[in-house]
Scaffold this motif. Structure first.
Motif: not given
Length: 260
Positions: A40-44, A53-64
């Motif tokens: 999955m590609s995104t633009n964080a 959040d720190g070194g991790e990409v998080v958020g609504i789209d990540i959870e979906i």
């Protein structure tokens, strides 16, 4: 001559075979499951939909996207790239899907297929706290900052001259925060960006900037998959429908936007 003709025919066939192999980037569900990864590609740079959040990409789209990966029985592999590189990543096979608060507009539909929409959004206008700009109609003689390749970029650029509102000059940035920084420094007059990231920028700079009450456009977010990959598209839509029916989608969104 016949020998040369045979050689030429062989070389042409070889070139066509290599070319076809190079263009074949669409994976089946079986391919994804065999690899053990959903890429999955995104633009964080788009809180709360995707951010670091720190070194991790998080958020609504990540959870979906994680829910989609779970439905396929594979791990989710997230790649953070520039927004205007997302569709090329799908087309080249570097990504299986894109979830990036991306608006399912007609121009993008020429290049990718979109899932059913999962979120209604809008393009907000950010101005300085003391700005005299009161609405979209006041942008006609203003310099507006946008994030490169976004809906805000497309709308403000208005190449076909079909949009209701116009701007005097468009300045493009790789990140929304860069545009906001130039706004606060007085180098541009306004920023057009999706509503929820706009709200976050204002929360972090409440004395310097504000969001206008009137949005520039209304739109829908959807997940993008390679053009013609109906098998993956159907699976994504199946997962989205299940999340909506069970209430999990509202829970995911509410986890990040409960205060909005």
């Amino acid at each position: 001559m016949k020998k040369l003709a045979k050689i030429a025919a062989f070389l042409l066939a070889a070139v066509m075979t290599v070319s076809a192999a190079g263009c074949s980037s669409t994976k089946t569900l079986a391919d994804i499951q065999k690899s053990g990864k959903l890429m999955m590609s995104t633009n964080a740079e788009f809180e709360p939909f995707e951010y670091k959040d720190g070194g991790e990409v998080v958020g609504i789209d990540i959870e979906i996207s994680q829910k989609i990966a779970e439905a396929l029985g594979v791990e989710l592999e997230v790649t953070d790239i520039a927004f205007d590189s997302l569709i090329p990543a799908l087309q080249s096979g570097k990504a299986d899907l894109v979830a990036a608060g991306m608006t399912a507009d007609e121009e993008r539909r020429k290049s990718v297929d979109f899932s059913d929409p999962y979120f209604n959004a809008s393009q907000a206008i950010i101005v300085t706290s003391d700005s005299e700009i009161a609405g979209p109609e006041d942008l006609a003689d203003k310099t507006v900052g946008v994030q490169l390749g976004t809906t805000g970029d497309q709308y403000c650029t208005n190449e076909k001259g079909e949009n209701e509102y116009t701007v005097a000059e468009v300045r493009r940035y790789n990140k929304g925060m860069e545009a906001v920084s130039d706004l606060m420094a007085g180098r541009i007059d306004a920023v057009v960006i999706d509503n929820f990231p706009a709200q976050k920028f204002v929360e972090n700079n409440p004395d310097a900037i504000k969001v206008l009450d009137t949005a520039l456009t209304e739109e829908e977010y959807a997940i993008a998959v390679p053009k013609g990959n109906t098998e993956l598209l159907d699976k994504v839509n199946e997962v989205l429908a299940s999340l909506e029916e069970s209430g999990e989608l509202d829970e995911i969104v509410g986890k990040y936007i409960a205060a909005e």
